[in-house]
Scaffold this motif. Sequence first.
Motif, short mmCIF file in Angstrom:
data_model
loop_
_atom_site.label_atom_id
_atom_site.label_comp_id
_atom_site.label_asym_id
_atom_site.label_seq_id
_atom_site.Cartn_x
_atom_site.Cartn_y
_atom_site.Cartn_z
N ASP A 38 33.18 38.79 38.23
CA ASP A 38 34.32 39.38 39.03
C ASP A 38 34.65 38.04 40.15
OD1 ASP A 38 33.61 41.72 38.27
OD2 ASP A 38 32.44 42.18 40.04
N LYS A 39 36.19 38.31 40.53
CA LYS A 39 36.81 37.38 41.43
C LYS A 39 36.34 37.53 42.75
CE LYS A 39 40.77 36.38 38.35
NZ LYS A 39 42.21 36.66 38.18
N PRO A 40 36.08 36.59 43.66
CA PRO A 40 35.60 36.87 44.96
C PRO A 40 36.47 37.86 45.89
CG PRO A 40 35.00 34.67 44.24
CD PRO A 40 36.02 35.09 43.25
N VAL A 41 37.80 37.39 45.71
CA VAL A 41 38.88 38.33 46.35
C VAL A 41 38.67 39.99 45.96
CG1 VAL A 41 41.15 39.06 46.85
CG2 VAL A 41 40.42 36.46 46.90
N ASP A 42 38.60 39.98 44.69
CA ASP A 42 38.71 41.31 44.12
C ASP A 42 37.10 41.98 44.53
OD1 ASP A 42 40.82 41.01 42.69
OD2 ASP A 42 39.98 40.62 40.89
#
Length: 457
Positions: A170-174
């Motif tokens: 996953d992407k940190p912001v998501d």
Amino acid sequence: MLDNLTQRLAKVVKTMRGEARLTETNTAEMLREVRLALLEADVALPAVRDFIAKVKQKAMGEEVLAALSPGQALVGVVQRELAAMMGGDLGPEASLLSFATQPPAVILMAGLQGAGKTTTVGKLAKFLKEKHKKKVLTVSADVYRPAAIGQLQTVTAQVGADFFPSLPTDKPVDIALAALDFAKRHYHDVLIIDTAGRLGIDADMMAEIAALHAAVKPIETLFVVDAMLGQDAINTAKAFNDALPLTGIVLTKLDGDARGGAALSVRHITGKPIKFAGVAEKLDGLEAFDPQRMANRILGMGDILALVEEAQKGVDMAAAQDMAQKIKSGGRFDLNDFKAQLGQMKKMGGMASMMDKLPAQFQQAATGANMGNADKQVRRMEGMINSMTKQERAKPELIKATRKRRIAAGAGVQVQEVNRMLAQFDQMQTMMKKLKGGGMMKMMRSMKGMMPGGGMR
């Protein structure tokens, strides 16, 4: 922490004992010692210069009370300026966390890898849950370090808070936005976000955490820094302070062999208050930072208030009252009670932790008593009692030679250690008998030599 400064100041107070008043000459002599001690403790040079200038300015206008020597008066100025340097000048509200927002209050944790961020998230969750009765959710946005997500899940479960799962793909912001949405829907009061650390500062890391900050708009952005970093802490603090609108600092590993300079430097470099200090590895080893109390500890004045708090937190009051009632009504103090007393001592952080909070004169009185060794002996004594039968614990007089050999073998110790432990138990039992008769002063005298390892000599 900063033991060298404590020792140097004690020496200067002695040398200035014969002086009648503070003069530019004797003040300069003491300030030279203070300056050297701060530099040796890895305090940043700009912070040292600023500190010495302020102490000198205040000392020259200091009225020396009749009850104080000039050395003591100067230590008083140093104590006040130390407290101010660590955030005392910002007022008591500055070191408190802010919850003045629509729940959940988002706390973003930033810092280098190895500073103790993930463990600190768990400690903070426990602190907020127990001290502020908050419903806490934690999430890991660290998608780079193997097992980081699992580690946070484990410590969160240990403290009884809620955990939002994430994946390394996953992407940190998501991850952060999904956790924030979950926290809103499940009525959490606080969301703590653990971010990725690196072994060094790099542009990608700073861009990522800045993007995270912009996405979740945290009310608190805490910079977690290892107190043992020394001069490196200053460079790291400056980089994070330039990249993020930090609201406070968490100092970790203050219980280690730290020279302590980070505590004084980081606040000076960032201008932000130190909000928490990690003082032990256990998950309850996080303290709200108090500049006045930390200044007292640095100067060897101890932190009796922290010791009282540890006692209140660690001691099972119901068990203590039951014990008092048992002794008062003529009940026997047995090995089960002795083991319970050892357990209470461990809950308070052990002998080393207790001694660290006492004033310097008490610590000097214990010179030669190895506190770390005392804690080890407490654990060995518990092992010996665990190797006994229920009958032996209730009636210690049954323990003769053959039983001692069996107990020693079960605990993995020598028979001589079992004898020593039983002798210490006999002393404690005698002391408890005196308590029944109200002989408190006699009890205090008989406590001499009661500490594991032979006591304070």
